[in-house]
Each structure stands twice: as structure tokens, then as C-alpha cells.
Design an enzyme around this catalytic site. Sequence first.
Site, short mmCIF file in Angstrom:
data_model
loop_
_atom_site.label_atom_id
_atom_site.label_comp_id
_atom_site.label_asym_id
_atom_site.label_seq_id
_atom_site.Cartn_x
_atom_site.Cartn_y
_atom_site.Cartn_z
N GLU A 75 0.82 -1.21 0.00
CA GLU A 75 0.00 0.00 0.00
C GLU A 75 0.86 1.27 0.00
O GLU A 75 0.43 2.33 0.43
CB GLU A 75 -0.97 -0.04 1.19
CG GLU A 75 -2.02 -1.12 0.97
CD GLU A 75 -2.90 -1.40 2.17
OE1 GLU A 75 -2.58 -0.92 3.27
OE2 GLU A 75 -3.91 -2.10 1.98
N TYR A 121 -10.26 18.32 19.99
CA TYR A 121 -8.97 17.77 19.59
C TYR A 121 -9.05 17.06 18.24
O TYR A 121 -8.09 17.07 17.47
CB TYR A 121 -8.43 16.84 20.67
CG TYR A 121 -8.27 17.56 21.98
CD1 TYR A 121 -7.20 18.42 22.19
CD2 TYR A 121 -9.21 17.43 22.99
CE1 TYR A 121 -7.06 19.12 23.37
CE2 TYR A 121 -9.08 18.12 24.18
CZ TYR A 121 -8.01 18.97 24.37
OH TYR A 121 -7.89 19.67 25.53
#
Length: 215
Positions: A75, A121
Site C-alpha cells: 500500500e 482535539y
Amino acid sequence: MTEDALARENITRFAKSIFDRGLTCGSSGNISQRLSDGTILVTPTGSSMGFLDPAQISRLSADGRHLAGDAPTKEVGLHTAFYDTRAETGAVVHLHPTHSVALSMLPDIDPENVLPPLTPYTIMRLGKVKLLPFFLPGDPGMGAAVRGLAGKRSAVLLANHGPVVAGKTLDATVYAMEELEENAKLAILTRSLDAIGMSDAQVAQVVRQFNVDYD
């Protein structure tokens, strides 16, 4: 210690931490880091994050040619797609964490922003996360899909597969990946509880305060 040796040690250290905490399992997942000369270190194909040998980590040219070490992950195209389209990218992490993968299968998520705004966050570290369609593992189409975003996303979620996150440094990229998985976990845990997420005004406040690219 040379830049190459230090990067190999850091990749190995973070990979073991990721594996030990169950954020990826078996021989799944891959990590890469771009060095100052433009070459890329990436974890080898078929390797386990928990048992990496720094010396076996693959080294690639800036255009993705294998230069040294074991054969790279199949990948690698995902990684080079981020490096080529986001100039500030210094590291890429792709994992198969349980809650993120589960979230990718749900029928009513927003493909343009798969993570509901539950904590500041997540917005600060990831911006919006795009859902990409299903691809067979190693399909070059994954990299092509990332390139099609023209650098507008630092993180994507591959349907039925897992997230990919790009960041300026390896530690920042790992932390962003961890934040993605935690937000996915929160989204699933609170799914039927009428949880109160962040309002549009609160999201806008975070975007302004921390200069987040949230288009």
C-alpha cells in the site's frame, strides 16, 4: 546517530506501541517517514508492527522506487499520494483500528466528514476526514483517490478497511491517528444516547482559534 538510523528507531518504537495497544493487529498497518533528502522509509510488506527490525525497513526514492531493505508494503501508493499532494507531509500512518473500521461501515455517516464533532482535539488534529470507497488491499486506486483530493485532506477513512493519516512529523501523525480512533469510539458508544456534540458555533471557534483547515 544519523537521520536514517534515528528515523528507523522511531518508526520501530511507535509501531510497537501501536501494536501493543491493539490499534492494529497481526501483520496489518504500515508507517512511513520522509527524510530530508526526499527518500522515504516505510515498513515492509507482511511485517508485524510489534516485531519490526529497524534494519529491514524499506527505503524508497522520492518517486517510490525501492532502493534498499525488505520489499515495501503493497500500500505504498497511499503514502506517496500524500507526500506528492501535501508538501508539508513528513510521515504517513495507515492502521486497521476496530472502531474506525466499524464507523466506515455505518450507512448514515457523512462521507465528506465521517467524524462527528464531539471533541475539539479531533478538529484540531484532523480537520475533516473524508470517506473513500472500498478498494482491494494494494489497489493503486487508493492512491489515485487520495491524489484526487488535491491535498485538501490530511486524513481519510477507507471503507471496510481503515484510516490513513498524514502529518508533519511521525509523532504528530501517530497522535492524530490515535485521536481519530478515539473519536470513532466515542461516536459508536454514544450513537443511541442522544449525546450532545459540539455546536456549529463551537466548531467555528476551534477552527478560528487553532487555524484549522476545515473546508
